[in-house]
Design a protein around this motif. Structure first.
Motif, PDB file in Angstrom:
ATOM      1  N   UNK A  97      11.403  -3.595  -1.080  1.00  0.00           N
ATOM      2  CA  UNK A  97      10.285  -3.438   0.031  1.00  0.00           C
ATOM      3  C   UNK A  97       9.607  -2.600  -0.421  1.00  0.00           C
ATOM      4  N   UNK A  98       8.422  -2.544  -0.464  1.00  0.00           N
ATOM      5  CA  UNK A  98       6.970  -0.972  -1.126  1.00  0.00           C
ATOM      6  C   UNK A  98       5.805  -1.177  -0.453  1.00  0.00           C
ATOM      7  N   UNK A  99       6.034  -1.127   1.162  1.00  0.00           N
ATOM      8  CA  UNK A  99       4.985  -0.885   1.648  1.00  0.00           C
ATOM      9  C   UNK A  99       3.473  -0.262   0.873  1.00  0.00           C
ATOM     10  N   UNK A 100       3.360   0.765   0.314  1.00  0.00           N
ATOM     11  CA  UNK A 100       2.448   0.884  -0.617  1.00  0.00           C
ATOM     12  C   UNK A 100       2.369   1.451  -1.727  1.00  0.00           C
ATOM     13  N   UNK A 101       2.559   0.182  -2.388  1.00  0.00           N
ATOM     14  CA  UNK A 101       2.159  -0.906  -3.424  1.00  0.00           C
ATOM     15  C   UNK A 101       0.963  -0.803  -3.480  1.00  0.00           C
ATOM     16  N   UNK A 102       0.213  -0.669  -5.052  1.00  0.00           N
ATOM     17  CA  UNK A 102      -0.534  -0.653  -5.121  1.00  0.00           C
ATOM     18  C   UNK A 102      -1.312  -1.890  -5.167  1.00  0.00           C
ATOM     19  N   UNK A 103      -0.738  -2.598  -5.250  1.00  0.00           N
ATOM     20  CA  UNK A 103      -0.975  -4.029  -5.697  1.00  0.00           C
ATOM     21  C   UNK A 103      -0.014  -5.283  -4.471  1.00  0.00           C
ATOM     22  N   UNK A 161       1.088  -4.123  -1.687  1.00  0.00           N
ATOM     23  CA  UNK A 161       1.522  -3.202   0.146  1.00  0.00           C
ATOM     24  C   UNK A 161       0.680  -3.404   1.168  1.00  0.00           C
ATOM     25  N   UNK A 162       1.394  -3.615   1.948  1.00  0.00           N
ATOM     26  CA  UNK A 162       0.119  -3.669   2.823  1.00  0.00           C
ATOM     27  C   UNK A 162       0.431  -2.776   3.825  1.00  0.00           C
ATOM     28  N   UNK A 163       0.735  -1.556   3.608  1.00  0.00           N
ATOM     29  CA  UNK A 163      -0.185  -0.303   3.903  1.00  0.00           C
ATOM     30  C   UNK A 163      -0.869   0.663   2.695  1.00  0.00           C
ATOM     31  N   UNK A 164      -1.079   0.047   1.662  1.00  0.00           N
ATOM     32  CA  UNK A 164      -2.224   0.152   1.305  1.00  0.00           C
ATOM     33  C   UNK A 164      -3.390  -0.064   0.684  1.00  0.00           C
ATOM     34  N   UNK A 165      -4.723   0.812   1.028  1.00  0.00           N
ATOM     35  CA  UNK A 165      -6.213  -0.003   1.077  1.00  0.00           C
ATOM     36  C   UNK A 165      -6.453  -0.019  -0.742  1.00  0.00           C
ATOM     37  N   UNK A 166      -5.663   0.131  -1.582  1.00  0.00           N
ATOM     38  CA  UNK A 166      -6.243  -0.140  -2.519  1.00  0.00           C
ATOM     39  C   UNK A 166      -5.333  -2.199  -3.326  1.00  0.00           C
ATOM     40  N   UNK A 167      -4.422  -2.347  -2.373  1.00  0.00           N
ATOM     41  CA  UNK A 167      -3.949  -3.624  -2.601  1.00  0.00           C
ATOM     42  C   UNK A 167      -4.807  -4.801  -2.065  1.00  0.00           C
ATOM     43  N   UNK A 168      -5.288  -6.083  -3.090  1.00  0.00           N
ATOM     44  CA  UNK A 168      -5.364  -6.801  -2.044  1.00  0.00           C
ATOM     45  C   UNK A 168      -5.177  -7.077  -0.511  1.00  0.00           C
ATOM     46  N   UNK A 169      -3.851  -7.510  -0.601  1.00  0.00           N
ATOM     47  CA  UNK A 169      -2.648  -7.484  -1.551  1.00  0.00           C
ATOM     48  C   UNK A 169      -2.122  -8.512  -1.917  1.00  0.00           C
ATOM     49  N   UNK A 170      -1.259  -8.227  -3.481  1.00  0.00           N
ATOM     50  CA  UNK A 170      -0.894  -9.955  -3.369  1.00  0.00           C
ATOM     51  C   UNK A 170       0.356  -9.712  -2.222  1.00  0.00           C
TER      52      UNK A 170
END
Length: 237
Positions: free
Chosen positions: A76-82, A84-93
């Motif tokens: 579980x990586x909430x802020x992964x850039x690909x 992560x649900x919490x990372x605005x950079x992620x689509x997320x996938x």
């Protein structure tokens, strides 16, 4: 997630809040690169964003401390850039298992643009690196990217559903060769991007050197047990 004696999930609200903020920021990023409002409106919006940034910055974690919402043992990586649900950079996938590998689908907006109306090639590399790592994780082969190469056979259109796939092609000792593709979801057999990556499990001394300063959210020394950034995979259960 862990549960207490009542069976509730203590971090459900912080996780939902992080996901909500991530979704709102994704919308903001997409609008920021497509809006045609007057400059005065853009400046007013910028002021609001800076106000929000100030509110959020009053309490921050250092980069060496894992987020309280993460659980690297389960991926579980909430802020992964690909992913992560919490990372605005992620689509997320959202990555899931499929036969002998993994698959994900995504539609990318104008924020991911390179050539006009097409996805930036560097984004393809980012997404493929993540998916190849997820394929390794799904096969129980942890490691870090040692080599990554891509062949671009055609541009990826924006605002069009894409399908990404990856699987382990070879494995020997600490090394794994993993392959992946990106295609249109409506034409999955016509590969537009092809990737090949070598993933290597670092030796113990390298793991100690890379991650010796990592702590959990409480500040306790917590080096990852499986180097790499493969995130949770949906088993379809």
């Amino acid at each position: 997630m862990t549960t207490d004696q009542t069976g509730t999930i203590p971090d459900a609200e912080p996780l939902a809040a992080a996901a909500d903020l991530g979704a709102a920021l994704r919308e903001l990023i997409e609008i920021s690169v497509t809006t045609t409002v007057a400059p005065a409106e853009v400046r007013a919006a910028a002021a609001l964003v800076r106000e929000a940034t100030e509110r959020l910055s009053v309490a921050r974690r250092p980069a060496s401390r894992l987020p309280a919402l993460d659980d690297v043992s389960t991926g579980r990586r909430v802020f992964n850039p690909v992913t992560g649900l919490g990372n605005a950079l992620a689509p997320p996938l959202a990555v899931r298992r499929e036969e002998d590998g993994v698959v994900a689908e995504v539609t990318l907006g104008v924020a991911y643009e390179g050539p006009p109306s097409f996805v930036h090639g560097g984004m393809s590399a980012l997404f493929m690196d993540q998916l190849l790592g997820s394929a390794a994780a799904a096969a129980g082969l942890w490691g870090m990217t040692a080599h990554l190469e891509l062949d671009y056979r055609g541009p990826l259109p924006l605002e069009t559903r894409l399908v990404l796939r990856a699987r382990v092609a070879e494995q020997s000792g600490r090394k794994s060769l993993i392959t992946g593709t990106i295609a249109l979801a409506d034409d999955p057999d016509r590969v537009l991007v092809e990737a090949r990556g070598v993933f290597v499990m670092p030796r113990p001394e390298k793991v100690a050197a890379y991650f010796g300063a990592i702590t959990d959210a409480s500040g306790r020394h917590t080096p990852p047990r499986r180097p790499g950034d493969a995130t949770a995979i949906d088993d379809g259960h």
